[in-house]
Design an enzyme around this catalytic site. Structure first.
Site, PDB file in Angstrom:
ATOM      1  N   ARG A 112       1.008  -1.210  -0.105  1.00 29.07           N
ATOM      2  CA  ARG A 112      -0.116  -0.002  -0.069  1.00 29.07           C
ATOM      3  C   ARG A 112       0.933   1.178   0.144  1.00 29.07           C
ATOM      4  NH1 ARG A 112      -2.493   0.826   6.190  1.00 29.07           N
ATOM      5  NH2 ARG A 112      -0.612   0.697   7.304  1.00 29.07           N
ATOM      6  N   ASN A 150      -5.751   7.556   3.325  1.00 27.62           N
ATOM      7  CA  ASN A 150      -5.657   6.579   4.877  1.00 27.62           C
ATOM      8  C   ASN A 150      -4.055   6.763   4.968  1.00 27.62           C
ATOM      9  OD1 ASN A 150      -6.512   4.715   6.915  1.00 27.62           O
ATOM     10  ND2 ASN A 150      -4.485   3.948   6.098  1.00 27.62           N
ATOM     11  N   GLU A 151      -3.977   7.727   6.342  1.00 24.56           N
ATOM     12  CA  GLU A 151      -2.573   7.868   6.692  1.00 24.56           C
ATOM     13  C   GLU A 151      -1.583   8.360   5.708  1.00 24.56           C
ATOM     14  OE1 GLU A 151      -2.957   4.575  10.387  1.00 24.56           O
ATOM     15  OE2 GLU A 151      -1.746   4.159   8.544  1.00 24.56           O
ATOM     16  N   GLU A 313      -8.496   5.172  14.563  1.00 21.78           N
ATOM     17  CA  GLU A 313      -8.183   3.908  15.046  1.00 21.78           C
ATOM     18  C   GLU A 313      -7.471   3.753  16.312  1.00 21.78           C
ATOM     19  OE1 GLU A 313      -5.482   2.390  11.980  1.00 21.78           O
ATOM     20  OE2 GLU A 313      -6.654   3.159  10.184  1.00 21.78           O
ATOM     21  N   TRP A 321       2.352  -7.144  11.985  1.00 19.33           N
ATOM     22  CA  TRP A 321       2.365  -7.778  10.472  1.00 19.33           C
ATOM     23  C   TRP A 321       2.832  -9.194  10.224  1.00 19.33           C
ATOM     24  CZ3 TRP A 321       3.515  -3.005   6.987  1.00 19.33           C
ATOM     25  CH2 TRP A 321       2.571  -2.195   6.907  1.00 19.33           C
TER      26      TRP A 321
END
Length: 679
Positions: A112, A150-151, A313, A321
């Site tokens: 990503r 996102n972020e 979040e 991960w």
């Protein structure tokens, strides 16, 4: 104008990915969310291929159905624009959208955030998908707000694609107008780096030795920030073109991004992603490590952007991960503790990450509230407890403002310059850490204050004390502002390596600390770094207390008649010379320490500046954090126990525990990881 989250009560929510789960699970999931007392569900931020399976072909059925099911149960959807993960069809057809390393190697599809902000194709295709989504969902009663991307700048915060080089050239031309001005700002006369044509101007590239021009590096960070803000603004403008009933924000707080400017120019409020469990596993050999409590500082920085903010979040389980750090599970009570940590610091909306742990992909070990099997667990029970408590107190506390008399000053230029400058940059994090620990462990609430070109004395005067430890870059305008703050009664605390650079990162030909010499009443006579095989100098404070020092030492020369020496060096060749000086200036006081701050010295200056008023109301152990939010002249005191052991506290005036309704007075035992909210 301050941008902040506003609501009628504090609310909870959760992140959910309907595209990951069979449709037959959705209704039960949403029903259980509702039963847990959740109000919001966040979805969609990684689903571009679901919305646009082929270029120009759009499909909204999956999310239409998910949003409808959630809405039917009273849940409100926060919809993410899906631009953090471009589809495979897009990166295959338009490889120019990919980000590139400084050495010129493209990052490929498969994870990503592998795109760049300046690709014309990526901006065009992003604008199209955001337009189609905004047109489709602008009247949907279930969608109340949007999260852009996102972020931003997570995973990677530097960009070197061809599009970025070209955009940087344009950015530099707009900023400097002429090559003469650019060459002067970047000091290119050094090492014969002078540019004679705009075609020669690039972002920094790999050099021999690998040490690019530092002034160009500083501008590079400014450019990256502006690029991210421009990309977010493009999306925000599109959404607002089609709706004025749905709010716009984004999430996360990452490097090389001016989040204050982003919020002021693009967002309705700021949202943060809080993962304090990182603090339990990251190696920290410093004195009195903060661990998960460090996130209270992160939340203070968030509060400087939006005084009342949202958490998009909130950590709810062990993180990890398949390729990196694995965290322990939060101990019983820590999930609740971390939720109140966010609320104590100004969060009025908290959404947990995530509803259920993913069964596929890189994050199969980044656990949510529910485990893979969907059976009851202790995390669900803990969230249920928090939810019941929030329903009791949410209307009382919502909108309450955090109370602090002291602020630690942040500045983006100094942060970005200090990344590369090892003579000043590392000292800031050391001193900030020491000051925050001293304030936390002495139960003094503290704010972060962002000092920028729009800062003014009136907003600074909110604080009795400002700590600006190692501001290498201080313009004449900023120096005048700081002088006026002190002149009008403020107390300013400065540290070594202050005030010797201009806004390009070049040094003044002035005695240190540059334009602040008049305010401080000193100049720097000599300086040295700590020598690894020699005795470490000490500071003798007030001629009686020996305090250890670290890293860097400036010998101060008194230049003003009313400058008072508070500390002198010992055990060094500059024995007996001033190292800490106090000077009255107008109605206020300036302190200059020619070194890097330690917890012990910060504690002495806390006493000196007399800002610890709360000692009269509480006697607390170090492991308990004190935070105060105020609303309509009522103080709401949060006491958070970060220890797994019970802690005895002393509440010196009768107060009410608004979670239980019980009166609290004198000696009270606070269980491990427990929370008190007192009125």
């Amino acid at each position: 104008m301050t941008k902040k989250w506003t609501a009628e009560k504090i609310t909870l929510g959760v992140c959910y990915y309907p595209e990951h789960w069979p449709e037959e699970l959705w209704e039960d999931d949403f029903q259980r969310m509702k039963e847990l007392g959740f109000t919001y569900v966040r979805m969609g931020e990684f689903a571009w291929t679901i919305f646009e399976p082929e270029e120009g072909i759009y499909s909204f059925d999956l999310f239409d159905w998910a949003i409808e099911k959630a809405h039917n149960l009273g849940l409100k959807t926060v919809l993410g624009t899906p631009t953090a993960t471009p589809p495979a069809w897009l990166t295959h057809k338009y490889p120019d959208v990919l980000n590139v390393s400084q050495s010129g190697i493209p990052y490929q599809h498969g994870a990503r955030r592998h795109y760049n902000y300046n690709s014309e194709n990526y901006r065009r295709l992003s604008s199209v998908i955001v337009t189609e989504m905004a047109k489709h969902y602008n009247t949907n009663p279930g969608v109340v707000g949007w999260q852009i991307d996102n972020e931003l700048n997570c995973e990677i915060d530097v960009f070197y694609s061809e599009a970025d080089h070209l955009a940087f050239r344009k950015w530099a031309k707009e900023k400097y107008k002429t090559l003469d001005h650019l060459n002067k700002a970047w000091g290119t006369v050094f090492w014969n780096q002078t540019y004679t044509s705009w075609d020669q101007v690039y972002l920094t590239r790999t050099t021999v030795p690998n040490s690019p021009n530092p002034h160009q590096m500083l501008d590079e960070k400014r450019f990256i920030s502006d690029s991210a803000i421009s990309y977010a603004k493009m999306q925000g403008d599109i959404i607002r073109k089609y709706t004025n009933n749905q709010w716009v924000t984004t999430n996360g707080m990452f490097k090389h991004l001016d989040n204050h400017k982003l919020t002021n120019e693009v967002l309705d409020f700021y949202a943060y992603d809080s993962y304090p469990n990182f603090g339990r596993v990251l190696e920290d050999k410093s004195e009195k490590p903060l661990r998960d409590r460090k996130w209270s500082w992160n939340l203070s920085v968030v509060r400087s952007i939006s005084p009342n903010f949202a958490i998009f979040e909130q950590q709810s389980g062990p993180g990890g991960w398949v390729t990196r750090l694995e965290q322990p599970s939060p101990n019983p009570g820590q999930l609740r503790l971390w939720t109140y940590q966010s609320i104590a610091h100004g969060a009025d909306l908290v959404m947990y990450f995530r509803w259920r742990t993913a069964t596929k992909g890189t994050e199969i070990y980044w656990h949510g509230i529910n485990d893979y099997h969907n059976l009851p667990n202790r995390r669900i029970k803990e969230v249920e407890q928090v939810s019941k408590e929030i329903q009791l107190i949410g209307e009382k506390i919502v909108g309450a403002s955090y109370q602090a008399e002291i602020a630690i000053v942040n500045n983006y230029d100094n942060e970005w310059d200090g990344e590369f400058d090892k003579w000043s940059g590392p000292f800031t994090s050391i001193s900030k850490d020491a000051w925050f620990k001293a304030l936390q462990y002495n139960h003094v609430p503290v704010d972060a204050y962002n000092l920028n070109r729009n800062s003014n004395v009136e907003e600074m005067k909110k604080y009795k004390v400002l700590v600006y430890s190692h501001a290498a870059i201080v313009s004449e305008q900023t120096a005048d502002l700081l002088k006026e703050y002190v002149n009008q009664g403020g107390q300013l605390i400065l540290g070594c390596r202050t005030g010797y650079k201009d806004e390009t990162g070049q040094t003044y030909m002035k005695a240190f600390p540059g334009y602040l010499a008049e305010l401080t009443g000193i100049t720097v006579e000599d300086f040295t770094r700590e020598a690894p095989f020699e005795a470490t100098p000490k500071i003798i404070y007030q001629e009686k207390t020996e305090i250890k020092t670290t890293n860097f030492y400036e010998v101060l020369k008194i230049e003003a008649d009313n400058a008072e020496v508070l500390g002198k060096y010992s055990d060094c060749y500059f024995e007996g010379k001033p190292g800490l000086v106090k000077r009255k200036y107008g109605e206020g006081t300036c302190y200059y320490f020619g070194g890097v701050f330690t917890i012990e010295l910060a504690e002495k200056l806390i006493e000196e500046t007399q800002i610890n008023d709360y000692k009269n109301n509480f006697d607390l152990p170090e492991s308990v954090e004190l935070s105060i939010r105020k609303k309509e002249e009522k103080d709401f005191v949060f006491l958070l126990n970060y220890s797994n052991q019970p802690q005895e506290i002393d509440v010196k005036q009768e107060m009410t525990d608004i979670l239980t309704g019980e009166k609290v007075y004198q000696k009270v035992s606070l269980k491990g990881y427990d929370v008190l909210v007192l009125e």
